[in-house]
Design a protein around this motif. Structure first.
Motif, PDB file in Angstrom:
ATOM      1  N   LEU A  49     -30.717 -14.778 -56.654  1.00 35.37           N
ATOM      2  CA  LEU A  49     -32.244 -15.044 -57.111  1.00 35.37           C
ATOM      3  C   LEU A  49     -32.738 -13.841 -57.835  1.00 35.37           C
ATOM      4  N   GLU A  50     -32.243 -12.478 -57.551  1.00 36.47           N
ATOM      5  CA  GLU A  50     -32.740 -11.464 -58.407  1.00 36.47           C
ATOM      6  C   GLU A  50     -32.140 -11.407 -59.511  1.00 36.47           C
ATOM      7  N   GLN A  51     -30.853 -11.434 -59.881  1.00 37.91           N
ATOM      8  CA  GLN A  51     -29.969 -11.549 -61.204  1.00 37.91           C
ATOM      9  C   GLN A  51     -30.236 -12.580 -61.893  1.00 37.91           C
ATOM     10  N   GLU A  52     -30.093 -13.821 -61.622  1.00 38.76           N
ATOM     11  CA  GLU A  52     -29.898 -14.780 -62.491  1.00 38.76           C
ATOM     12  C   GLU A  52     -31.613 -15.486 -62.763  1.00 38.76           C
ATOM     13  N   HIS A  53     -32.398 -15.389 -61.565  1.00 38.46           N
ATOM     14  CA  HIS A  53     -33.760 -16.016 -61.781  1.00 38.46           C
ATOM     15  C   HIS A  53     -34.761 -14.988 -61.612  1.00 38.46           C
ATOM     16  N   HIS A  54     -34.470 -13.676 -61.665  1.00 42.14           N
ATOM     17  CA  HIS A  54     -35.359 -12.828 -61.645  1.00 42.14           C
ATOM     18  C   HIS A  54     -36.500 -12.885 -60.850  1.00 42.14           C
ATOM     19  N   MET A  55     -35.935 -13.111 -59.660  1.00 41.02           N
ATOM     20  CA  MET A  55     -36.983 -13.472 -58.461  1.00 41.02           C
ATOM     21  C   MET A  55     -36.856 -12.372 -57.277  1.00 41.02           C
ATOM     22  N   GLN A  56     -38.049 -11.693 -57.015  1.00 39.23           N
ATOM     23  CA  GLN A  56     -37.727 -10.716 -56.037  1.00 39.23           C
ATOM     24  C   GLN A  56     -38.924 -11.023 -55.125  1.00 39.23           C
ATOM     25  N   LEU A  57     -39.048 -10.990 -53.867  1.00 42.80           N
ATOM     26  CA  LEU A  57     -40.135 -11.089 -52.837  1.00 42.80           C
ATOM     27  C   LEU A  57     -39.835 -10.116 -52.026  1.00 42.80           C
TER      28      LEU A  57
ATOM     29  N   LYS B 170     -22.916 -16.176 -42.154  1.00 45.05           N
ATOM     30  CA  LYS B 170     -24.316 -16.701 -42.546  1.00 45.05           C
ATOM     31  C   LYS B 170     -25.142 -15.555 -43.398  1.00 45.05           C
ATOM     32  N   LEU B 171     -24.908 -14.153 -42.854  1.00 42.29           N
ATOM     33  CA  LEU B 171     -25.595 -13.179 -43.491  1.00 42.29           C
ATOM     34  C   LEU B 171     -25.024 -12.790 -44.929  1.00 42.29           C
ATOM     35  N   GLN B 172     -23.798 -12.967 -44.994  1.00 43.49           N
ATOM     36  CA  GLN B 172     -23.147 -12.388 -46.155  1.00 43.49           C
ATOM     37  C   GLN B 172     -23.412 -13.542 -47.230  1.00 43.49           C
ATOM     38  N   LYS B 173     -23.553 -14.790 -46.926  1.00 40.65           N
ATOM     39  CA  LYS B 173     -24.185 -15.852 -47.766  1.00 40.65           C
ATOM     40  C   LYS B 173     -25.705 -15.457 -48.111  1.00 40.65           C
ATOM     41  N   THR B 174     -26.415 -15.449 -47.341  1.00 36.55           N
ATOM     42  CA  THR B 174     -27.477 -14.836 -47.549  1.00 36.55           C
ATOM     43  C   THR B 174     -27.833 -13.757 -48.349  1.00 36.55           C
ATOM     44  N   ILE B 175     -27.173 -12.781 -48.454  1.00 35.38           N
ATOM     45  CA  ILE B 175     -27.069 -11.763 -49.388  1.00 35.38           C
ATOM     46  C   ILE B 175     -26.598 -12.447 -50.644  1.00 35.38           C
ATOM     47  N   THR B 176     -25.577 -13.163 -50.664  1.00 35.13           N
ATOM     48  CA  THR B 176     -25.034 -13.747 -52.121  1.00 35.13           C
ATOM     49  C   THR B 176     -26.445 -14.601 -52.701  1.00 35.13           C
ATOM     50  N   LEU B 177     -27.372 -15.218 -51.857  1.00 29.48           N
ATOM     51  CA  LEU B 177     -28.298 -15.897 -52.350  1.00 29.48           C
ATOM     52  C   LEU B 177     -29.402 -15.190 -52.884  1.00 29.48           C
ATOM     53  N   LEU B 178     -29.521 -14.018 -52.163  1.00 28.72           N
ATOM     54  CA  LEU B 178     -30.630 -12.968 -52.686  1.00 28.72           C
ATOM     55  C   LEU B 178     -30.208 -12.342 -54.052  1.00 28.72           C
ATOM     56  N   ASP B 179     -28.999 -12.267 -53.919  1.00 32.98           N
ATOM     57  CA  ASP B 179     -28.494 -11.686 -55.253  1.00 32.98           C
ATOM     58  C   ASP B 179     -28.614 -12.619 -56.432  1.00 32.98           C
TER      59      ASP B 179
END
Length: 136
Positions: A109-117, A98-107
């Protein structure tokens, strides 16, 4: 205008689902209800069962996300769902997955959608600490 309203409604609906899940977790005595909300959101909003989602390799997971073309709000919500469903972090394969998939999702968001929270940056740091401690 309609597109903006759609995304606002989508964001509100997903935020309510997370709030409900967190409220039930905070109560502490309703793990079955937490699991039910989690599974309902996965099924209703993402059209996937947890077992199928967790069975994806990292590459398959990314391909699935691209195929589905989820909005940033939905990707962020999925990251939050996976993160909160992994809490409290145990030393097991399910938590790690679950945590590895969470990191993938955060990546994504940051890399393709330029979204950082700020909240996601903090979660990323906690996940990376967990991964270091558990040799992943």
């Amino acid at each position: 205008m309609y597109r903006r309203d759609y995304f606002l409604n989508e964001t509100q609906r997903l935020a309510q689902a997370i709030a409900k899940m967190l409220g039930l977790k905070a109560a502490g005595d309703k793990p079955d209800e937490v699991r039910q909300v989690y599974n309902e959101v996965l099924n209703d909003e993402y059209e996937v069962k947890e077992a199928d989602l967790l069975a994806f390799s990292n590459d398959e997971f990314v391909r699935w996300l691209h195929q589905k073309r989820f909005s940033e709000a939905k990707i962020n919500t999925l990251a939050q769902l996976l993160y909160y469903s992994a809490e409290p972090f145990g030393n097991d394969d399910l938590t790690l997955n679950k945590l590895q998939k969470t990191i993938t999702l955060l990546d994504l968001l940051e890399q393709e959608h330029h979204m950082q929270l700020f909240e996601n940056i903090s979660k990323r740091q906690l996940i990376q600490q967990y991964l270091k401690q558990h040799g992943a």
